[in-house]
Write an enzyme that holds these catalytic residues in place. Structure first.
Site, PDB file in Angstrom:
ATOM      1  N   LYS A 195      -2.469 -21.746   1.162  1.00  0.00           N
ATOM      2  CA  LYS A 195      -3.473 -20.681   1.288  1.00  0.00           C
ATOM      3  C   LYS A 195      -3.194 -19.500   0.356  1.00  0.00           C
ATOM      4  CE  LYS A 195      -2.081 -19.326   5.818  1.00  0.00           C
ATOM      5  NZ  LYS A 195      -0.762 -19.578   5.458  1.00  0.00           N
ATOM      6  N   ARG A 197       9.998 -24.073  -3.009  1.00  0.00           N
ATOM      7  CA  ARG A 197       9.052 -23.207  -3.726  1.00  0.00           C
ATOM      8  C   ARG A 197       9.702 -21.884  -4.109  1.00  0.00           C
ATOM      9  NH1 ARG A 197       4.368 -21.577   0.788  1.00  0.00           N
ATOM     10  NH2 ARG A 197       5.745 -20.372   2.117  1.00  0.00           N
ATOM     11  N   ARG A 200      -3.666 -14.902  13.425  1.00  0.00           N
ATOM     12  CA  ARG A 200      -2.758 -16.024  13.683  1.00  0.00           C
ATOM     13  C   ARG A 200      -2.665 -16.340  15.164  1.00  0.00           C
ATOM     14  NH1 ARG A 200       0.680 -15.768   8.881  1.00  0.00           N
ATOM     15  NH2 ARG A 200       2.355 -17.258   8.896  1.00  0.00           N
ATOM     16  N   ARG A 209       8.304 -22.246  12.312  1.00  0.00           N
ATOM     17  CA  ARG A 209       7.026 -21.769  11.749  1.00  0.00           C
ATOM     18  C   ARG A 209       5.907 -22.770  12.044  1.00  0.00           C
ATOM     19  NH1 ARG A 209       8.695 -20.634   5.793  1.00  0.00           N
ATOM     20  NH2 ARG A 209       6.533 -20.030   5.483  1.00  0.00           N
ATOM     21  N   ARG A 236      11.586 -17.046  -0.776  1.00  0.00           N
ATOM     22  CA  ARG A 236      11.433 -16.388   0.517  1.00  0.00           C
ATOM     23  C   ARG A 236      12.596 -16.724   1.441  1.00  0.00           C
ATOM     24  NH1 ARG A 236       5.334 -17.112   2.659  1.00  0.00           N
ATOM     25  NH2 ARG A 236       6.520 -17.187   4.593  1.00  0.00           N
TER      26      ARG A 236
HETATM   27  P1  AMP Z   1       3.342 -15.947   5.821  1.00  0.00           P
HETATM   28  O1  AMP Z   1       3.700 -15.318   4.522  1.00  0.00           O
HETATM   29  O2  AMP Z   1       1.872 -15.827   6.136  1.00  0.00           O
HETATM   30  O3  AMP Z   1       3.851 -17.350   5.964  1.00  0.00           O
HETATM   31  O4  AMP Z   1       4.091 -15.085   6.954  1.00  0.00           O
HETATM   32  C1  AMP Z   1       5.503 -14.991   7.011  1.00  0.00           C
HETATM   33  C2  AMP Z   1       5.949 -14.492   8.374  1.00  0.00           C
HETATM   34  O5  AMP Z   1       5.388 -13.188   8.617  1.00  0.00           O
HETATM   35  C3  AMP Z   1       5.479 -15.326   9.561  1.00  0.00           C
HETATM   36  O6  AMP Z   1       6.331 -16.428   9.824  1.00  0.00           O
HETATM   37  C4  AMP Z   1       5.485 -14.292  10.688  1.00  0.00           C
HETATM   38  O7  AMP Z   1       6.801 -14.032  11.143  1.00  0.00           O
HETATM   39  C5  AMP Z   1       5.005 -13.034   9.980  1.00  0.00           C
HETATM   40  N1  AMP Z   1       3.524 -12.913  10.025  1.00  0.00           N
HETATM   41  C6  AMP Z   1       2.649 -12.945   8.971  1.00  0.00           C
HETATM   42  N2  AMP Z   1       1.387 -12.787   9.370  1.00  0.00           N
HETATM   43  C7  AMP Z   1       1.443 -12.650  10.726  1.00  0.00           C
HETATM   44  C8  AMP Z   1       0.462 -12.486  11.742  1.00  0.00           C
HETATM   45  N3  AMP Z   1      -0.850 -12.414  11.446  1.00  0.00           N
HETATM   46  N4  AMP Z   1       0.887 -12.400  13.033  1.00  0.00           N
HETATM   47  C9  AMP Z   1       2.192 -12.456  13.353  1.00  0.00           C
HETATM   48  N5  AMP Z   1       3.158 -12.633  12.452  1.00  0.00           N
HETATM   49  C10 AMP Z   1       2.808 -12.732  11.150  1.00  0.00           C
END
Ligand code: AMP
Length: 218
Positions: free
Chosen positions: A16, A130, A91, A175, A164
């Site tokens: 995404k 990645r 989410r 996750r 990351r």
């Molecule tokens: P992402 O980059 O979208 O994979 O997000 C990395 C991490 O940030 C996730 O595993 C969560 O710990 C936190 N995170 C990101 N977006 C959200 C959200 N909308 N609600 C809760 N935690 C989030």
């Protein structure tokens, strides 16, 4: 012109972020990635970053209230006027309900909620390996997409790359679990509102982009 206020949903490692960046460039709408915002807060050492850091490292979800407040402020900024792509938000169903309420209050209509679907078995190998150019954010992968010249970003010539902290084998499982338990219920939520579109994300990136463009129009 099709509307350009959308939610991009999909599992971690499903592409995404990459697709949202492409849509941002193509349509002049802004990518709002809650994950990127949180990582910036962690790096800057803000109170929010300190609170979120351990939760992110564990692969769990940060509290709904923190995230909702962050997005609420962000969509008011000038660069969102033309449209936006919510990437990684909502989410949870609670976040989706808060988003509905927030947009209603602001007089903004959501145009679509698109799920980029990828089977679990493909996600782990996509996540582990990645990395990103530290300068321009272009994404790469040890196995699937190496820079043309080793150690040099194809896009900007940058020579520093980052990985990351949560892209490791231990955290990926948590996750994925958070995704299935807490985020997957959003698909019926948006289906019921007539906004859901599902595309197959387990294909070449350019083909996925073309599908998204055909949904969004010119
Ligand atoms: P992402 O980059 O979208 O994979 O997000 C990395 C991490 O940030 C996730 O595993 C969560 O710990 C936190 N995170 C990101 N977006 C959200 C959200 N909308 N609600 C809760 N935690 C989030």
């Amino acid at each position: 012109m099709a509307g350009k206020r959308l939610i991009l949903m999909g599992p971690p490692g499903g592409g995404k972020g990459t697709q949202a960046k492409r849509l941002q460039d193509r349509y002049g709408i802004v990518q709002l990635s809650t994950g990127d915002m949180l990582r910036a807060a962690v790096k800057a050492g803000t109170a929010l970053g300190q609170e979120a850091n351990a939760v992110m490292d564990a692969g769990k979800l940060v509290s709904d209230d923190l995230i909702i407040a962050m997005i609420n402020e962000r969509v008011d900024l000038e660069d969102c006027k033309n449209g936006f792509i919510l990437d990684g938000f909502p989410r949870t169903v609670r976040q989706a309900e808060a988003l509905d309420k927030m947009l209603k209050e602001k007089g903004i209509k959501l145009d679509s909620a698109i799920e980029v679907a990828v089977p679990d078995a493909r996600l782990i190998e996509r996540i582990i390996g990645r990395f990103t150019c530290a300068k321009c954010g272009e994404g790469y992968h040890d196995k699937f997409k190496q820079p043309k010249k080793a150690g040099v970003c194809d896009m900007c010539g940058g020579t520093e790359f980052t990985r990351r902290a949560d892209d490791n084998a231990e955290t990926v499982g948590a996750r994925l679990k958070a995704y299935h338990d807490q985020t997957a219920p959003l698909m019926p939520y948006y289906q019921g509102r007539g906004l859901l579109k599902v595309i197959d994300g387990d294909r070449d990136m350019d083909v996925v982009t073309a599908d998204l463009e055909s949904i969004l129009g010119t």
